[in-house]
Design a protein around this motif. Sequence first.
Motif, PDB file in Angstrom:
ATOM      1  N   MET A  26       0.824  -1.213   0.000  1.00 33.29           N
ATOM      2  CA  MET A  26       0.000   0.000   0.000  1.00 33.29           C
ATOM      3  C   MET A  26       0.855   1.259   0.000  1.00 33.29           C
ATOM      4  SD  MET A  26      -3.075  -1.084   2.571  1.00 33.29           S
ATOM      5  CE  MET A  26      -3.892   0.497   2.471  1.00 33.29           C
ATOM      6  N   ASP A  27       2.035   1.199   0.605  1.00 37.90           N
ATOM      7  CA  ASP A  27       2.919   2.369   0.606  1.00 37.90           C
ATOM      8  C   ASP A  27       3.421   2.703  -0.799  1.00 37.90           C
ATOM      9  OD1 ASP A  27       2.633   3.062   3.224  1.00 37.90           O
ATOM     10  OD2 ASP A  27       4.563   2.261   3.892  1.00 37.90           O
ATOM     11  N   TYR A  28       3.412   1.747  -1.693  1.00 44.95           N
ATOM     12  CA  TYR A  28       3.795   2.036  -3.081  1.00 44.95           C
ATOM     13  C   TYR A  28       2.704   2.824  -3.809  1.00 44.95           C
ATOM     14  CZ  TYR A  28       8.106  -0.616  -3.047  1.00 44.95           C
ATOM     15  OH  TYR A  28       9.389  -1.042  -2.787  1.00 44.95           O
ATOM     16  N   GLY A  56       8.387  10.746  -7.463  1.00 48.53           N
ATOM     17  CA  GLY A  56       7.800   9.688  -8.272  1.00 48.53           C
ATOM     18  C   GLY A  56       8.302   8.295  -7.958  1.00 48.53           C
ATOM     19  N   VAL A  57       9.218   8.181  -6.993  1.00 44.99           N
ATOM     20  CA  VAL A  57       9.723   6.866  -6.603  1.00 44.99           C
ATOM     21  C   VAL A  57       9.566   6.678  -5.103  1.00 44.99           C
ATOM     22  CG1 VAL A  57      11.370   6.634  -8.511  1.00 44.99           C
ATOM     23  CG2 VAL A  57      12.102   7.701  -6.392  1.00 44.99           C
ATOM     24  N   ALA A  58       9.341   5.446  -4.712  1.00 42.78           N
ATOM     25  CA  ALA A  58       9.179   5.111  -3.292  1.00 42.78           C
ATOM     26  C   ALA A  58      10.554   4.840  -2.676  1.00 42.78           C
ATOM     27  CB  ALA A  58       8.290   3.888  -3.155  1.00 42.78           C
ATOM     28  N   PRO A  59      10.674   4.980  -1.371  1.00 47.15           N
ATOM     29  CA  PRO A  59      11.938   4.628  -0.700  1.00 47.15           C
ATOM     30  C   PRO A  59      12.263   3.144  -0.918  1.00 47.15           C
ATOM     31  CG  PRO A  59      10.488   5.836   0.792  1.00 47.15           C
ATOM     32  CD  PRO A  59       9.683   5.505  -0.427  1.00 47.15           C
ATOM     33  N   PRO A  60      13.475   2.729  -0.619  1.00 45.54           N
ATOM     34  CA  PRO A  60      13.859   1.328  -0.829  1.00 45.54           C
ATOM     35  C   PRO A  60      13.250   0.402   0.227  1.00 45.54           C
ATOM     36  CG  PRO A  60      15.695   2.526   0.122  1.00 45.54           C
ATOM     37  CD  PRO A  60      14.605   3.529  -0.143  1.00 45.54           C
ATOM     38  N   TYR A  61      11.940   0.224   0.170  1.00 40.47           N
ATOM     39  CA  TYR A  61      11.225  -0.602   1.141  1.00 40.47           C
ATOM     40  C   TYR A  61      11.691  -2.055   1.117  1.00 40.47           C
ATOM     41  CZ  TYR A  61       7.724   3.112   1.623  1.00 40.47           C
ATOM     42  OH  TYR A  61       7.090   4.285   1.865  1.00 40.47           O
ATOM     43  N   LEU A  62      12.190  -2.523  -0.007  1.00 35.78           N
ATOM     44  CA  LEU A  62      12.534  -3.941  -0.146  1.00 35.78           C
ATOM     45  C   LEU A  62      13.962  -4.265   0.291  1.00 35.78           C
ATOM     46  CD1 LEU A  62      10.731  -4.717  -3.516  1.00 35.78           C
ATOM     47  CD2 LEU A  62       9.910  -5.024  -1.178  1.00 35.78           C
ATOM     48  N   TYR A  63      14.656  -3.293   0.889  1.00 36.16           N
ATOM     49  CA  TYR A  63      15.983  -3.565   1.409  1.00 36.16           C
ATOM     50  C   TYR A  63      15.887  -4.655   2.474  1.00 36.16           C
ATOM     51  CZ  TYR A  63      20.349  -3.058   3.888  1.00 36.16           C
ATOM     52  OH  TYR A  63      21.548  -3.339   4.476  1.00 36.16           O
ATOM     53  N   LEU A  76      16.712  -6.911   0.095  1.00 37.66           N
ATOM     54  CA  LEU A  76      16.604  -7.614  -1.185  1.00 37.66           C
ATOM     55  C   LEU A  76      17.134  -6.752  -2.319  1.00 37.66           C
ATOM     56  CD1 LEU A  76      13.037  -9.133  -0.700  1.00 37.66           C
ATOM     57  CD2 LEU A  76      15.259 -10.223  -0.286  1.00 37.66           C
ATOM     58  N   THR A  77      16.823  -5.477  -2.281  1.00 41.23           N
ATOM     59  CA  THR A  77      17.308  -4.540  -3.292  1.00 41.23           C
ATOM     60  C   THR A  77      17.272  -3.129  -2.731  1.00 41.23           C
ATOM     61  OG1 THR A  77      16.955  -3.662  -5.517  1.00 41.23           O
ATOM     62  CG2 THR A  77      14.993  -4.328  -4.313  1.00 41.23           C
ATOM     63  N   TRP A  78      18.182  -2.305  -3.210  1.00 40.57           N
ATOM     64  CA  TRP A  78      18.188  -0.890  -2.861  1.00 40.57           C
ATOM     65  C   TRP A  78      17.328  -0.099  -3.842  1.00 40.57           C
ATOM     66  CZ3 TRP A  78      19.798   1.695   1.285  1.00 40.57           C
ATOM     67  CH2 TRP A  78      20.712   1.091   2.135  1.00 40.57           C
ATOM     68  N   ALA A  79      16.744  -0.778  -4.807  1.00 43.72           N
ATOM     69  CA  ALA A  79      15.984  -0.094  -5.861  1.00 43.72           C
ATOM     70  C   ALA A  79      14.860   0.742  -5.274  1.00 43.72           C
ATOM     71  CB  ALA A  79      15.417  -1.110  -6.836  1.00 43.72           C
ATOM     72  N   GLU A  80      14.744   1.952  -5.756  1.00 44.68           N
ATOM     73  CA  GLU A  80      13.631   2.823  -5.403  1.00 44.68           C
ATOM     74  C   GLU A  80      12.614   2.699  -6.528  1.00 44.68           C
ATOM     75  OE1 GLU A  80      15.506   6.615  -4.788  1.00 44.68           O
ATOM     76  OE2 GLU A  80      16.013   6.111  -2.729  1.00 44.68           O
ATOM     77  N   LEU A  81      11.662   1.804  -6.331  1.00 43.25           N
ATOM     78  CA  LEU A  81      10.690   1.491  -7.370  1.00 43.25           C
ATOM     79  C   LEU A  81       9.713   2.652  -7.570  1.00 43.25           C
ATOM     80  CD1 LEU A  81       9.977  -2.192  -6.330  1.00 43.25           C
ATOM     81  CD2 LEU A  81      11.546  -1.363  -8.084  1.00 43.25           C
ATOM     82  N   PRO A  82       9.141   2.753  -8.760  1.00 43.72           N
ATOM     83  CA  PRO A  82       8.189   3.844  -9.002  1.00 43.72           C
ATOM     84  C   PRO A  82       6.967   3.719  -8.107  1.00 43.72           C
ATOM     85  CG  PRO A  82       8.688   2.640 -11.037  1.00 43.72           C
ATOM     86  CD  PRO A  82       9.347   1.913  -9.921  1.00 43.72           C
ATOM     87  N   SER A  83       6.486   4.854  -7.637  1.00 40.54           N
ATOM     88  CA  SER A  83       5.257   4.851  -6.847  1.00 40.54           C
ATOM     89  C   SER A  83       4.080   5.029  -7.796  1.00 40.54           C
ATOM     90  CB  SER A  83       5.273   5.962  -5.798  1.00 40.54           C
ATOM     91  OG  SER A  83       5.393   7.220  -6.411  1.00 40.54           O
ATOM     92  N   VAL A  84       2.941   4.504  -7.391  1.00 39.73           N
ATOM     93  CA  VAL A  84       1.744   4.550  -8.244  1.00 39.73           C
ATOM     94  C   VAL A  84       1.088   5.931  -8.186  1.00 39.73           C
ATOM     95  CG1 VAL A  84      -0.514   3.490  -8.639  1.00 39.73           C
ATOM     96  CG2 VAL A  84       1.427   2.079  -7.974  1.00 39.73           C
TER      97      VAL A  84
END
Length: 178
Positions: free
Chosen positions: A105-107, A114-121, A123-131
């Motif tokens: 839901m935070d995404y 336009g990008v979310a923080p690295p919530y998946l750290y 696993l990845t530092w990627a800052e995925l796009p937010s919806v």
Amino acid sequence: MSDLLTHALTAFAVATVASWVVPWLARRHVPLATAGAVVPDLAKGYFVTGDPQVTVAGVTGSWYALQTAGVVTCLLVAGVMLVERAERRVALAALLGGTGLHIGMDYLVIRAGGVAPPYLYPLTWAELPSVDAYLSSSVWPSLVALPVAALVWYVDRRGLAPGADSTAPERTDGDRAN
């Protein structure tokens, strides 16, 4: 804090509906999923301390780390040790399910860059796009989640859920009747 309320209500509704169809997930596990959805919001502790950095036992860290999948998973694994051994796997699954729902839901939250923080750290530092569906301060997600959660609660408590036997007597142990 409509964001916190929305996370808790959504986790309650999703976990309750899941308890209708997932055989190993009982009604007594729903509060664990709801608690799991609240754990990442412990990062709001910086509102109390006034500083995004926190020092515990001489180690400095960030409150924001509490919103990452890795730190939350460590907290939940440690916390699940308080649960009876036979219930640990289900308890951990419910807690992680609630946390996963929260992070998902935070995404949806609108982000300035336009990008979310690295919530998946880690696993990845990627800052995925937010919806970019809503602001975390928006009230309308809570206004949607509240009646949905109330309807799910009503259906569940009245024994109207799919697969529920409405002629069976109410069980006292908190589980749904099979």
